[in-house]
Design a protein around this motif. Structure first.
Motif, PDB file in Angstrom:
ATOM      1  N   PRO A   1       5.929   5.182   8.871  1.00 44.75           N
ATOM      2  CA  PRO A   1       5.719   3.954   8.080  1.00 44.75           C
ATOM      3  C   PRO A   1       4.884   4.173   6.818  1.00 44.75           C
ATOM      4  O   PRO A   1       5.151   3.580   5.774  1.00 44.75           O
ATOM      5  CB  PRO A   1       4.993   3.021   9.065  1.00 44.75           C
ATOM      6  CG  PRO A   1       5.404   3.498  10.416  1.00 44.75           C
ATOM      7  CD  PRO A   1       5.540   4.994  10.277  1.00 44.75           C
ATOM      8  N   SER A   2       3.887   5.027   6.904  1.00 46.05           N
ATOM      9  CA  SER A   2       3.001   5.251   5.750  1.00 46.05           C
ATOM     10  C   SER A   2       3.587   6.218   4.729  1.00 46.05           C
ATOM     11  O   SER A   2       3.097   6.310   3.599  1.00 46.05           O
ATOM     12  CB  SER A   2       1.660   5.800   6.227  1.00 46.05           C
ATOM     13  OG  SER A   2       1.833   7.061   6.857  1.00 46.05           O
ATOM     14  N   LEU A   3       4.613   6.975   5.113  1.00 46.24           N
ATOM     15  CA  LEU A   3       5.236   8.002   4.268  1.00 46.24           C
ATOM     16  C   LEU A   3       4.234   9.061   3.805  1.00 46.24           C
ATOM     17  O   LEU A   3       4.455   9.728   2.788  1.00 46.24           O
ATOM     18  CB  LEU A   3       5.918   7.376   3.041  1.00 46.24           C
ATOM     19  CG  LEU A   3       7.202   6.584   3.297  1.00 46.24           C
ATOM     20  CD1 LEU A   3       7.748   6.040   1.974  1.00 46.24           C
ATOM     21  CD2 LEU A   3       8.262   7.428   3.984  1.00 46.24           C
ATOM     22  N   ILE A   4       3.146   9.229   4.555  1.00 47.10           N
ATOM     23  CA  ILE A   4       2.118  10.196   4.152  1.00 47.10           C
ATOM     24  C   ILE A   4       2.672  11.618   4.129  1.00 47.10           C
ATOM     25  O   ILE A   4       2.472  12.366   3.164  1.00 47.10           O
ATOM     26  CB  ILE A   4       0.894  10.111   5.096  1.00 47.10           C
ATOM     27  CG1 ILE A   4       0.132   8.816   4.846  1.00 47.10           C
ATOM     28  CG2 ILE A   4      -0.036  11.310   4.895  1.00 47.10           C
ATOM     29  CD1 ILE A   4      -1.030   8.576   5.796  1.00 47.10           C
ATOM     30  N   THR A   5       3.383  12.007   5.183  1.00 47.65           N
ATOM     31  CA  THR A   5       3.936  13.362   5.249  1.00 47.65           C
ATOM     32  C   THR A   5       4.931  13.605   4.129  1.00 47.65           C
ATOM     33  O   THR A   5       4.919  14.658   3.489  1.00 47.65           O
ATOM     34  CB  THR A   5       4.619  13.607   6.609  1.00 47.65           C
ATOM     35  OG1 THR A   5       3.683  13.335   7.652  1.00 47.65           O
ATOM     36  CG2 THR A   5       5.110  15.034   6.722  1.00 47.65           C
ATOM     37  N   TYR A   6       5.796  12.629   3.894  1.00 47.71           N
ATOM     38  CA  TYR A   6       6.782  12.739   2.819  1.00 47.71           C
ATOM     39  C   TYR A   6       6.084  12.945   1.476  1.00 47.71           C
ATOM     40  O   TYR A   6       6.468  13.812   0.681  1.00 47.71           O
ATOM     41  CB  TYR A   6       7.650  11.479   2.782  1.00 47.71           C
ATOM     42  CG  TYR A   6       8.662  11.470   1.663  1.00 47.71           C
ATOM     43  CD1 TYR A   6       9.914  12.055   1.823  1.00 47.71           C
ATOM     44  CD2 TYR A   6       8.361  10.878   0.438  1.00 47.71           C
ATOM     45  CE1 TYR A   6      10.839  12.053   0.787  1.00 47.71           C
ATOM     46  CE2 TYR A   6       9.274  10.869  -0.595  1.00 47.71           C
ATOM     47  CZ  TYR A   6      10.517  11.457  -0.422  1.00 47.71           C
ATOM     48  OH  TYR A   6      11.422  11.454  -1.456  1.00 47.71           O
ATOM     49  N   ASN A   7       5.059  12.156   1.219  1.00 46.03           N
ATOM     50  CA  ASN A   7       4.345  12.249  -0.058  1.00 46.03           C
ATOM     51  C   ASN A   7       3.575  13.562  -0.188  1.00 46.03           C
ATOM     52  O   ASN A   7       3.518  14.155  -1.279  1.00 46.03           O
ATOM     53  CB  ASN A   7       3.390  11.061  -0.215  1.00 46.03           C
ATOM     54  CG  ASN A   7       4.126   9.764  -0.505  1.00 46.03           C
ATOM     55  OD1 ASN A   7       5.187   9.776  -1.142  1.00 46.03           O
ATOM     56  ND2 ASN A   7       3.597   8.655  -0.040  1.00 46.03           N
ATOM     57  N   ILE A   8       2.981  14.022   0.913  1.00 48.56           N
ATOM     58  CA  ILE A   8       2.267  15.306   0.872  1.00 48.56           C
ATOM     59  C   ILE A   8       3.241  16.435   0.546  1.00 48.56           C
ATOM     60  O   ILE A   8       2.931  17.328  -0.245  1.00 48.56           O
ATOM     61  CB  ILE A   8       1.547  15.573   2.214  1.00 48.56           C
ATOM     62  CG1 ILE A   8       0.387  14.603   2.397  1.00 48.56           C
ATOM     63  CG2 ILE A   8       1.033  17.014   2.276  1.00 48.56           C
ATOM     64  CD1 ILE A   8      -0.301  14.705   3.740  1.00 48.56           C
TER      65      ILE A   8
ATOM     66  N   LYS B   1       0.834  -1.206   0.000  1.00 52.72           N
ATOM     67  CA  LYS B   1       0.000   0.000   0.000  1.00 52.72           C
ATOM     68  C   LYS B   1       0.873   1.262   0.000  1.00 52.72           C
ATOM     69  O   LYS B   1       0.562   2.244  -0.681  1.00 52.72           O
ATOM     70  CB  LYS B   1      -0.925   0.005   1.214  1.00 52.72           C
ATOM     71  CG  LYS B   1      -2.076  -0.995   1.132  1.00 52.72           C
ATOM     72  CD  LYS B   1      -2.966  -0.896   2.358  1.00 52.72           C
ATOM     73  CE  LYS B   1      -4.123  -1.880   2.274  1.00 52.72           C
ATOM     74  NZ  LYS B   1      -4.989  -1.812   3.487  1.00 52.72           N
ATOM     75  N   VAL B   2       1.948   1.210   0.777  1.00 51.55           N
ATOM     76  CA  VAL B   2       2.874   2.354   0.830  1.00 51.55           C
ATOM     77  C   VAL B   2       3.520   2.569  -0.526  1.00 51.55           C
ATOM     78  O   VAL B   2       3.622   3.700  -1.013  1.00 51.55           O
ATOM     79  CB  VAL B   2       3.954   2.131   1.911  1.00 51.55           C
ATOM     80  CG1 VAL B   2       4.954   3.281   1.905  1.00 51.55           C
ATOM     81  CG2 VAL B   2       3.325   2.001   3.283  1.00 51.55           C
ATOM     82  N   VAL B   3       3.960   1.468  -1.141  1.00 50.82           N
ATOM     83  CA  VAL B   3       4.614   1.555  -2.460  1.00 50.82           C
ATOM     84  C   VAL B   3       3.657   2.117  -3.501  1.00 50.82           C
ATOM     85  O   VAL B   3       3.996   3.039  -4.251  1.00 50.82           O
ATOM     86  CB  VAL B   3       5.142   0.175  -2.900  1.00 50.82           C
ATOM     87  CG1 VAL B   3       5.613   0.214  -4.349  1.00 50.82           C
ATOM     88  CG2 VAL B   3       6.283  -0.278  -1.994  1.00 50.82           C
ATOM     89  N   LEU B   4       2.446   1.555  -3.558  1.00 44.83           N
ATOM     90  CA  LEU B   4       1.467   1.993  -4.558  1.00 44.83           C
ATOM     91  C   LEU B   4       1.052   3.442  -4.330  1.00 44.83           C
ATOM     92  O   LEU B   4       0.913   4.220  -5.282  1.00 44.83           O
ATOM     93  CB  LEU B   4       0.241   1.079  -4.533  1.00 44.83           C
ATOM     94  CG  LEU B   4       0.466  -0.362  -5.011  1.00 44.83           C
ATOM     95  CD1 LEU B   4      -0.805  -1.178  -4.833  1.00 44.83           C
ATOM     96  CD2 LEU B   4       0.924  -0.394  -6.462  1.00 44.83           C
ATOM     97  N   GLY B   5       0.855   3.804  -3.062  1.00 50.65           N
ATOM     98  CA  GLY B   5       0.503   5.192  -2.748  1.00 50.65           C
ATOM     99  C   GLY B   5       1.609   6.152  -3.141  1.00 50.65           C
ATOM    100  O   GLY B   5       1.347   7.219  -3.719  1.00 50.65           O
ATOM    101  N   SER B   6       2.838   5.768  -2.850  1.00 57.89           N
ATOM    102  CA  SER B   6       3.978   6.620  -3.186  1.00 57.89           C
ATOM    103  C   SER B   6       4.166   6.731  -4.694  1.00 57.89           C
ATOM    104  O   SER B   6       4.508   7.797  -5.211  1.00 57.89           O
ATOM    105  CB  SER B   6       5.258   6.065  -2.538  1.00 57.89           C
ATOM    106  OG  SER B   6       5.164   6.077  -1.131  1.00 57.89           O
TER     107      SER B   6
END
Length: 420
Positions: free
Chosen positions: A129-136, A3-8
């Protein structure tokens, strides 16, 4: 993990689109010469901020997960910010004097400080773990930049290098707010102040990464430094369009590298080994096919999108596309070393990859300089990949990653999608 890979990757695709729009607007609005001047400014800012990192961001991730998972490292963050901003300010003082960066110097200096801190904080967000902040953060910078550029053009304001620098500055401020909020909330206020830090180990690990990064910076930017010395603003402007456009495809392996390092640095080494090898095998061939498609499309659309003034950037772009892919694939494998606490071994491949560039100081072939530089970059990237693959089984006693995925890799993806 998937999920992290696909989201990123989804974020990466969106970033590619918006970065491409920004690149096209800047190229057309500024023209080759002013695009070269703006490219020089951004290049210097990026270079100085990279020089100022000292590997502290990577050290924070590794040590936080390995040694201080239940303890705060807020003192390390404060100290690092003071160190990197002071060092980048010193570098700017001498660089601006020697390069004559007096026009818009306050804006450039502000951009440098923001970029320096932004780079460090962005590294820290990879702990999530989710890398949400990085991706935002990636999304914010990519989306805000073209919006600001379009608003300037719609208001009948002539786009200049100074205004382009201010646009980059504003975009960086928005991005910094994203990562700053994460660092404050999760890494500073969430823990009591801790003075019991193994500074020697943290700095030592950081400097090992730093040594590798310095050589990487030299290798990744030799072409632009060489062109600044040997060419002019127009040559640099045309080349930077080819280079920046080719980098868009590199966002994919770069994103995957960030996911691998962020998840496994100082953690599960068995999972690191499997994931690194599997990601490399699954995307190597698709990336090459995507590169061939991009090279064909570039031949047709670069003159249309960027203008006839940039026709001479087509061949360098086509070469740099494959350089970017091979470099990105090598960097994915490099995460096996850095995330396992062996960043010094990557230094070996960096040293050997300098050779093509050193030869240019001895003999410069009588061809178009941008094409020569692109070929040198491709050769250096190929050397790094070959050396990494050579030392891989010797260091880890593991099978060398394959260029083509096998049934086990595809079966893993299939089962993961089905949730089995």
């Amino acid at each position: 993990m998937l999920k992290v890979v696909l989201g990123s990757l989804l974020v990466s695709i969106i970033v590619i689109v918006f970065n491409f729009i920004s690149s096209a607007i800047l190229a057309r609005a500024l023209g080759p010469e002013m695009r070269g001047v703006f490219g020089t400014i951004i290049f210097i800012v990026t270079l100085l901020s990279s020089f100022s990192q000292f590997g502290l961001g990577q050290s924070y991730i590794y040590c936080k997960r390995k040694l201080y998972s239940d303890t705060g490292l807020n003192i390390f963050i404060f100290t690092s910010v003071l160190l990197i901003t002071a060092f980048s300010s010193t570098l700017f003082y001498f660089t601006s004097a020697n390069l004559g960066l007096y026009e818009s110097s306050y804006a450039i200096f502000s951009l440098l400080l923001l970029t320096t801190v932004l780079t460090f904080f962005t590294d820290i967000t990879r702990l999530e773990p989710s890398l949400i902040t990085y991706n935002i953060k990636q999304l914010v910078y990519a989306v805000v930049t073209p919006i600001l550029l379009i608003l300037l053009l719609l208001s009948d304001v002539k786009l200049t290098t100074e205004k382009a620098v201010i646009v980059a500055l504003v975009s960086s401020i928005f991005s910094l707010l994203v990562v700053f909020s994460y660092v404050i909330k999760k890494e500073i206020l969430n823990y009591p102040i801790n003075f019991n830090i193994n500074w020697q180990f943290m700095i030592s690990y950081g400097l090992k990464n730093y040594g590798t990064s310095l050589l990487g910076i030299f290798v990744a930017n030799f072409d632009k430094v060489f062109l600044l010395i040997k060419g002019g603003s127009i040559d640099f402007g045309i080349y930077i369009v080819a280079f920046n456009t080719s980098r868009l495809i590199g966002i994919i392996p770069q994103t995957l590298s960030n996911v691998i390092f962020g998840k496994y640095a100082g953690a599960n080494e068995e999972g690191l080994a499997k994931t690194t090898s599997r990601v490399f095998s699954l995307i190597f061939l698709p990336m090459l096919l995507l590169g061939i498609l991009a090279a064909i499309v570039g031949e047709l659309f670069i003159p249309i999108i960027f203008g006839e003034q940039y026709v001479s950037s087509i061949l360098p772009f086509q070469i740099l596309i494959f350089e970017c892919i091979i470099s990105g694939m090598g960097w994915i494998l490099a995460q096996r070393f850095t995330a396992a606490g062996k960043p010094g071994l990557i230094l070996i491949r960096q040293l050997f990859s300098i050779l093509p560039f050193l030869l240019l100081f001895v003999y410069l072939p009588p061809f178009e300089i941008s094409v020569i530089l692109a070929c040198s970059m491709l050769l250096a990237s190929s050397l790094r990949l070959v050396i990494t693959l050579f030392i891989y089984p010797k260091v880890f006693n593991e099978a060398r990653p394959s260029f083509i995925a096998d049934k086990k890799d595809y079966s893993f993806i299939y089962k993961t999608f089905l949730g089995k």
